[in-house]
Design a protein around this motif. Structure first.
Motif, PDB file in Angstrom:
ATOM      1  N   UNK A   8      51.917  22.372 -22.156  1.00  0.00           N
ATOM      2  CA  UNK A   8      52.735  23.407 -22.795  1.00  0.00           C
ATOM      3  C   UNK A   8      51.912  24.531 -23.413  1.00  0.00           C
ATOM      4  N   UNK A   9      50.622  24.285 -23.689  1.00  0.00           N
ATOM      5  CA  UNK A   9      49.795  25.320 -24.321  1.00  0.00           C
ATOM      6  C   UNK A   9      48.922  26.065 -23.314  1.00  0.00           C
ATOM      7  N   UNK A  14      42.680  28.543 -18.571  1.00  0.00           N
ATOM      8  CA  UNK A  14      42.359  27.920 -19.856  1.00  0.00           C
ATOM      9  C   UNK A  14      41.634  26.602 -19.633  1.00  0.00           C
ATOM     10  N   UNK A  15      40.875  26.135 -20.599  1.00  0.00           N
ATOM     11  CA  UNK A  15      40.056  24.934 -20.414  1.00  0.00           C
ATOM     12  C   UNK A  15      40.896  23.669 -20.240  1.00  0.00           C
ATOM     13  N   UNK A  16      40.263  22.660 -19.690  1.00  0.00           N
ATOM     14  CA  UNK A  16      40.869  21.335 -19.564  1.00  0.00           C
ATOM     15  C   UNK A  16      40.253  20.438 -20.642  1.00  0.00           C
ATOM     16  N   UNK A  43      42.873  26.926 -27.885  1.00  0.00           N
ATOM     17  CA  UNK A  43      42.174  27.529 -26.751  1.00  0.00           C
ATOM     18  C   UNK A  43      43.016  27.622 -25.483  1.00  0.00           C
ATOM     19  N   UNK A  44      44.349  27.479 -25.635  1.00  0.00           N
ATOM     20  CA  UNK A  44      45.266  27.583 -24.496  1.00  0.00           C
ATOM     21  C   UNK A  44      44.862  26.621 -23.384  1.00  0.00           C
ATOM     22  N   UNK A  45      44.575  25.397 -23.769  1.00  0.00           N
ATOM     23  CA  UNK A  45      44.061  24.429 -22.815  1.00  0.00           C
ATOM     24  C   UNK A  45      45.096  23.474 -22.263  1.00  0.00           C
ATOM     25  N   UNK A  46      44.762  22.889 -21.122  1.00  0.00           N
ATOM     26  CA  UNK A  46      45.527  21.785 -20.549  1.00  0.00           C
ATOM     27  C   UNK A  46      44.990  20.491 -21.148  1.00  0.00           C
ATOM     28  N   UNK A  99      39.284  27.215 -12.010  1.00  0.00           N
ATOM     29  CA  UNK A  99      38.167  27.861 -12.711  1.00  0.00           C
ATOM     30  C   UNK A  99      38.013  27.369 -14.146  1.00  0.00           C
ATOM     31  N   UNK A 100      38.772  26.342 -14.501  1.00  0.00           N
ATOM     32  CA  UNK A 100      38.774  25.860 -15.889  1.00  0.00           C
ATOM     33  C   UNK A 100      37.551  25.012 -16.187  1.00  0.00           C
ATOM     34  N   UNK A 101      36.962  25.233 -17.363  1.00  0.00           N
ATOM     35  CA  UNK A 101      35.894  24.376 -17.842  1.00  0.00           C
ATOM     36  C   UNK A 101      36.500  23.068 -18.364  1.00  0.00           C
ATOM     37  N   UNK A 102      35.752  21.979 -18.242  1.00  0.00           N
ATOM     38  CA  UNK A 102      36.244  20.657 -18.631  1.00  0.00           C
ATOM     39  C   UNK A 102      35.516  20.171 -19.879  1.00  0.00           C
TER      40      UNK A 102
END
Length: 419
Positions: A8-9, A14-16, A43-46, A99-102
């Motif tokens: 939801x964010x 956005x990062x994972x 950080x608008x992450x998953x 492209x998300x950083x983990x």
């Protein structure tokens, strides 16, 4: 492999954030609360929460998973490979994540996992936060119970730890002099318990020591409650400790079942064919050790000459449990080889963080017995005064100490730099 997801964010690229599950069945709590959740919001992450193979319903062979021949697929390397596959799968399936950083977060054994992932899969992981993570595999983990004793003394004072110490030595003397039966009857012990059997004796002291260890490890606030109860009993230390045990086991006396203090009962915990406890014990018997012994014979130590828990639980007790739970091939030599491989692969905790684990931030509770096998020194390690095991995983809270909240801000800042 079961997992939970909170998207939801999340915004595109956005990062994972992955909270990594360890030797337990996962639940959705960390998706809606805690510092990992708060970082995903900021950080608008998953946000994901993954489950370790062989725990919860993540059983590779269904109901047969805990049979001996099926446990061959349970190892730290398999579980880290699962996590790597999970990351690749999510990025492949969701274009917004490619492209998300983990960022990985874990506590206790899963804290070890998130640190070790940066060594085996550096191409997949941007950074990790390892809370209360043991990094050194070790069979004879005598330091654990020594820290339990030290933490009780640190939290409440010498009076409490002295009463526990005298109590344990009193029990050992009762066993030595064949005077333990009267107390065992008061504790509603099962009739087939054999106090002269070395394995039954070790099992009794192991179970009782585990009670005090759990109090210390679980929450720092539990220690004063324990000590207040113990010191409220108006008698000499030995009699007070007996009275405390009677209070502790009073609930069992009200039921029809007796208290089974035997080695056989302890073995049954690790032999249950449908239990995650068996899975974790299999991992310790093959890769980590981490056996909370109390026997201090021929070992140099800064501890007093009269250790708190009375030298009653030797390494041979755990080695016998491994053998009886998993068969004749489960030898001490096999464990020693597994421990050597684990430490050779991951490097223990005596490393220069500018060369290894540069992408990991380590936190430990001062009272936590596991910290003795973790990274406690350096610019990316903090020991939190007055706290115990994994107490830092929650969000920033007013009731926490200034040091705790500053530590959480440092963790957030460190991980943010890697996004």
């Amino acid at each position: 492999m079961r997992y939970y997801r909170n998207g939801k964010y999340h915004r595109n690229r956005g990062p994972i954030f992955i909270f990594v599950g360890g030797e337990w069945s996962i639940s959705p709590g960390f998706l809606v609360t805690g510092l990992t959740h708060d970082m995903a919001v900021e950080n608008a992450g998953m946000l994901f929460y993954t489950e370790h193979r062989y725990y919860g319903p993540s059983l590779p062979h269904g109901e047969q998973s805990f049979q001996l021949d099926q446990l061959q697929h349970l190892s730290i390397y398999q579980s880290l490979a699962d996590l790597a596959h999970f990351i690749r799968f999510q990025k492949k399936e969701n274009p917004r994540l490619r492209q998300s950083k983990v960022i990985l977060v874990g506590g206790s054994y899963s804290g070890s996992m998130v640190a070790w992932m940066t060594q085996l899969y550096p191409d997949l992981i941007a950074a990790s936060w390892a809370s209360s993570a043991p990094l050194l595999a070790k069979a004879d983990f005598y330091e654990y119970m020594e820290v339990v004793s030290h933490s009780i003394r640190l939290s409440y004072g010498q009076n409490c730890s002295t009463r526990i110490q005298k109590g344990f030595h009193h029990l050992a003397k009762l066993f030595d002099e064949n005077h333990i039966l009267e107390l065992l009857q008061k504790l509603n012990s099962c009739e087939d318990y054999e106090p002269n059997d070395p394995l039954d004796r070790a099992a009794f002291f192991n179970g009782l020591g585990n009670y005090f260890a759990l109090i210390v490890q679980s929450y720092s606030s539990n220690i004063p409650q324990l000590c207040e109860t113990l010191l409220s009993l108006n008698a000499n230390d030995e009699e007070a400790f007996e009275g405390f045990l009677e209070l502790l086991f009073a609930e069992g006396k009200r039921s029809s079942d007796c208290q089974d203090f035997s080695y056989k009962a302890m073995l049954q915990l690790f032999s249950d064919p449908i239990s995650g406890i068996r899975a974790w014990f299999h991992q310790t018997c093959n890769e980590f050790g981490w056996y909370t012994t109390t026997e201090r014979i021929n070992k140099s130590s800064t501890s007093s000459s009269a250790p708190t828990f009375a030298n009653q639980v030797p390494l041979s007790y755990y080695e016998r449990l491994c053998l009886d739970a998993f068969g004749p091939e489960q030898t001490p030599e096999r464990l020693a080889l597994g421990i050597e491989q684990t430490n050779n692969h991951f490097g223990g905790f005596q490393f220069n963080q500018s060369e290894r684990y540069a992408e990991v931030f380590f936190t430990h509770g001062q009272l936590d017995p596991w910290r003795s096998l973790g990274k406690q020194k350096g610019n990316q390690a903090i020991v939190l005064r007055g706290y115990s095991h994994c107490e830092d995983l929650g969000g920033i809270q007013v009731r926490d100490s200034v040091q705790m909240n500053l530590a959480k801000l440092r963790v957030m800042s460190f991980l943010r730099r890697h996004i």
